[in-house]
Motif scaffolding. Structure first.
Motif, PDB file in Angstrom:
ATOM      1  N   LYS A   1      53.353  18.193 -34.221  1.00  0.00           N
ATOM      2  CA  LYS A   1      54.368  18.449 -33.203  1.00  0.00           C
ATOM      3  C   LYS A   1      54.043  19.668 -32.352  1.00  0.00           C
ATOM      4  O   LYS A   1      54.388  19.731 -31.197  1.00  0.00           O
ATOM      5  CB  LYS A   1      55.726  18.651 -33.857  1.00  0.00           C
ATOM      6  CG  LYS A   1      56.376  17.380 -34.310  1.00  0.00           C
ATOM      7  CD  LYS A   1      57.789  17.629 -34.743  1.00  0.00           C
ATOM      8  CE  LYS A   1      58.472  16.336 -35.067  1.00  0.00           C
ATOM      9  NZ  LYS A   1      59.868  16.544 -35.426  1.00  0.00           N
ATOM     10  N   GLY A   2      53.386  20.670 -32.902  1.00  0.00           N
ATOM     11  CA  GLY A   2      53.096  21.903 -32.181  1.00  0.00           C
ATOM     12  C   GLY A   2      51.992  21.775 -31.147  1.00  0.00           C
ATOM     13  O   GLY A   2      51.802  22.653 -30.335  1.00  0.00           O
ATOM     14  N   LYS A   3      51.241  20.678 -31.148  1.00  0.00           N
ATOM     15  CA  LYS A   3      50.097  20.509 -30.253  1.00  0.00           C
ATOM     16  C   LYS A   3      50.432  19.718 -28.992  1.00  0.00           C
ATOM     17  O   LYS A   3      49.549  19.424 -28.208  1.00  0.00           O
ATOM     18  CB  LYS A   3      48.964  19.798 -30.997  1.00  0.00           C
ATOM     19  CG  LYS A   3      48.506  20.490 -32.242  1.00  0.00           C
ATOM     20  CD  LYS A   3      47.650  21.677 -31.921  1.00  0.00           C
ATOM     21  CE  LYS A   3      47.149  22.296 -33.221  1.00  0.00           C
ATOM     22  NZ  LYS A   3      46.226  23.361 -33.006  1.00  0.00           N
ATOM     23  N   ASP A   4      51.687  19.326 -28.795  1.00  0.00           N
ATOM     24  CA  ASP A   4      52.057  18.520 -27.636  1.00  0.00           C
ATOM     25  C   ASP A   4      51.873  19.304 -26.345  1.00  0.00           C
ATOM     26  O   ASP A   4      52.119  20.505 -26.293  1.00  0.00           O
ATOM     27  CB  ASP A   4      53.501  18.053 -27.741  1.00  0.00           C
ATOM     28  CG  ASP A   4      53.706  17.092 -28.898  1.00  0.00           C
ATOM     29  OD1 ASP A   4      52.715  16.461 -29.316  1.00  0.00           O
ATOM     30  OD2 ASP A   4      54.843  16.973 -29.380  1.00  0.00           O
ATOM     31  N   VAL A   5      51.476  18.605 -25.289  1.00  0.00           N
ATOM     32  CA  VAL A   5      51.286  19.236 -23.990  1.00  0.00           C
ATOM     33  C   VAL A   5      52.635  19.454 -23.308  1.00  0.00           C
ATOM     34  O   VAL A   5      52.899  20.520 -22.776  1.00  0.00           O
ATOM     35  CB  VAL A   5      50.356  18.386 -23.102  1.00  0.00           C
ATOM     36  CG1 VAL A   5      50.253  18.976 -21.716  1.00  0.00           C
ATOM     37  CG2 VAL A   5      48.980  18.283 -23.733  1.00  0.00           C
ATOM     38  N   ARG A   6      53.506  18.445 -23.349  1.00  0.00           N
ATOM     39  CA  ARG A   6      54.834  18.560 -22.742  1.00  0.00           C
ATOM     40  C   ARG A   6      55.818  19.047 -23.801  1.00  0.00           C
ATOM     41  O   ARG A   6      55.957  18.440 -24.852  1.00  0.00           O
ATOM     42  CB  ARG A   6      55.286  17.230 -22.160  1.00  0.00           C
ATOM     43  CG  ARG A   6      54.388  16.769 -21.034  1.00  0.00           C
ATOM     44  CD  ARG A   6      55.023  15.763 -20.144  1.00  0.00           C
ATOM     45  NE  ARG A   6      56.153  16.246 -19.399  1.00  0.00           N
ATOM     46  CZ  ARG A   6      56.104  16.970 -18.282  1.00  0.00           C
ATOM     47  NH1 ARG A   6      54.953  17.347 -17.811  1.00  0.00           N
ATOM     48  NH2 ARG A   6      57.188  17.322 -17.662  1.00  0.00           N
ATOM     49  N   VAL A   7      56.495  20.139 -23.485  1.00  0.00           N
ATOM     50  CA  VAL A   7      57.440  20.728 -24.433  1.00  0.00           C
ATOM     51  C   VAL A   7      58.830  20.763 -23.817  1.00  0.00           C
ATOM     52  O   VAL A   7      58.992  20.856 -22.603  1.00  0.00           O
ATOM     53  CB  VAL A   7      57.016  22.155 -24.852  1.00  0.00           C
ATOM     54  CG1 VAL A   7      55.754  22.115 -25.675  1.00  0.00           C
ATOM     55  CG2 VAL A   7      56.841  23.045 -23.643  1.00  0.00           C
ATOM     56  N   ARG A   8      59.848  20.679 -24.650  1.00  0.00           N
ATOM     57  CA  ARG A   8      61.242  20.748 -24.216  1.00  0.00           C
ATOM     58  C   ARG A   8      61.641  22.218 -24.106  1.00  0.00           C
ATOM     59  O   ARG A   8      61.372  23.016 -25.007  1.00  0.00           O
ATOM     60  CB  ARG A   8      62.133  20.047 -25.218  1.00  0.00           C
ATOM     61  CG  ARG A   8      63.597  20.129 -24.857  1.00  0.00           C
ATOM     62  CD  ARG A   8      64.441  19.507 -25.903  1.00  0.00           C
ATOM     63  NE  ARG A   8      64.569  18.084 -25.617  1.00  0.00           N
ATOM     64  CZ  ARG A   8      65.162  17.228 -26.392  1.00  0.00           C
ATOM     65  NH1 ARG A   8      65.648  17.599 -27.540  1.00  0.00           N
ATOM     66  NH2 ARG A   8      65.269  15.968 -26.045  1.00  0.00           N
TER      67      ARG A   8
ATOM     68  N   LYS B   1      58.460  20.820 -19.614  1.00  0.00           N
ATOM     69  CA  LYS B   1      57.412  21.380 -18.773  1.00  0.00           C
ATOM     70  C   LYS B   1      56.069  21.105 -19.408  1.00  0.00           C
ATOM     71  O   LYS B   1      55.973  20.882 -20.618  1.00  0.00           O
ATOM     72  CB  LYS B   1      57.616  22.873 -18.554  1.00  0.00           C
ATOM     73  CG  LYS B   1      57.226  23.752 -19.714  1.00  0.00           C
ATOM     74  CD  LYS B   1      57.246  25.213 -19.328  1.00  0.00           C
ATOM     75  CE  LYS B   1      56.723  26.065 -20.468  1.00  0.00           C
ATOM     76  NZ  LYS B   1      56.666  27.466 -20.107  1.00  0.00           N
ATOM     77  N   ASN B   2      55.029  21.121 -18.586  1.00  0.00           N
ATOM     78  CA  ASN B   2      53.669  20.948 -19.048  1.00  0.00           C
ATOM     79  C   ASN B   2      53.128  22.311 -19.450  1.00  0.00           C
ATOM     80  O   ASN B   2      53.078  23.227 -18.632  1.00  0.00           O
ATOM     81  CB  ASN B   2      52.822  20.325 -17.949  1.00  0.00           C
ATOM     82  CG  ASN B   2      51.469  19.900 -18.443  1.00  0.00           C
ATOM     83  OD1 ASN B   2      50.844  20.588 -19.238  1.00  0.00           O
ATOM     84  ND2 ASN B   2      50.997  18.771 -17.942  1.00  0.00           N
ATOM     85  N   ARG B   3      52.750  22.448 -20.701  1.00  0.00           N
ATOM     86  CA  ARG B   3      52.307  23.738 -21.236  1.00  0.00           C
ATOM     87  C   ARG B   3      51.018  24.230 -20.563  1.00  0.00           C
ATOM     88  O   ARG B   3      50.840  25.429 -20.378  1.00  0.00           O
ATOM     89  CB  ARG B   3      52.077  23.596 -22.732  1.00  0.00           C
ATOM     90  CG  ARG B   3      51.882  24.895 -23.436  1.00  0.00           C
ATOM     91  CD  ARG B   3      51.642  24.690 -24.893  1.00  0.00           C
ATOM     92  NE  ARG B   3      52.748  23.970 -25.508  1.00  0.00           N
ATOM     93  CZ  ARG B   3      52.875  23.774 -26.804  1.00  0.00           C
ATOM     94  NH1 ARG B   3      51.966  24.226 -27.622  1.00  0.00           N
ATOM     95  NH2 ARG B   3      53.889  23.116 -27.295  1.00  0.00           N
ATOM     96  N   HIS B   4      50.134  23.309 -20.164  1.00  0.00           N
ATOM     97  CA  HIS B   4      48.868  23.705 -19.554  1.00  0.00           C
ATOM     98  C   HIS B   4      49.033  24.130 -18.096  1.00  0.00           C
ATOM     99  O   HIS B   4      48.387  25.072 -17.641  1.00  0.00           O
ATOM    100  CB  HIS B   4      47.858  22.562 -19.639  1.00  0.00           C
ATOM    101  CG  HIS B   4      47.470  22.217 -21.042  1.00  0.00           C
ATOM    102  ND1 HIS B   4      46.938  23.124 -21.934  1.00  0.00           N
ATOM    103  CD2 HIS B   4      47.551  21.046 -21.722  1.00  0.00           C
ATOM    104  CE1 HIS B   4      46.708  22.540 -23.085  1.00  0.00           C
ATOM    105  NE2 HIS B   4      47.083  21.259 -22.989  1.00  0.00           N
ATOM    106  N   ASN B   5      49.900  23.462 -17.347  1.00  0.00           N
ATOM    107  CA  ASN B   5      50.094  23.790 -15.927  1.00  0.00           C
ATOM    108  C   ASN B   5      50.948  25.033 -15.716  1.00  0.00           C
ATOM    109  O   ASN B   5      50.729  25.796 -14.776  1.00  0.00           O
ATOM    110  CB  ASN B   5      50.740  22.615 -15.191  1.00  0.00           C
ATOM    111  CG  ASN B   5      49.815  21.432 -15.113  1.00  0.00           C
ATOM    112  OD1 ASN B   5      48.615  21.553 -15.308  1.00  0.00           O
ATOM    113  ND2 ASN B   5      50.382  20.272 -14.842  1.00  0.00           N
TER     114      ASN B   5
END
Length: 66
Positions: free
Chosen positions: A3-10, A37-41
């Protein structure tokens, strides 16, 4: 998949002016929105102008910790 590796987070957006008014007890509550939001962007904290039903106007809503 973890769960911690997802790109999109709430995330939760909270009205910044209601938080300041809460100290003076002028506001009836605190406006909050839930979005993703997208964690990478956008690695930094997100701030958006959203409508606050307690202030009756558009204000800055900032990201808070869960």
């Amino acid at each position: 998949m973890a769960k911690g590796k997802d790109v999109r987070v709430r995330i939760i957006l909270e009205c910044t002016s209601c938080v300041r008014n809460d100290i003076k007890k002028e506001s009836a509550g605190i406006s909050r929105y839930i979005t993703q939001k997208n964690r990478h962007n956008t690695p930094s904290r997100l701030e958006l102008r959203k409508f606050c039903p307690y202030c009756y106007k558009h204000t800055i809503h900032g990201e808070i910790k869960k």
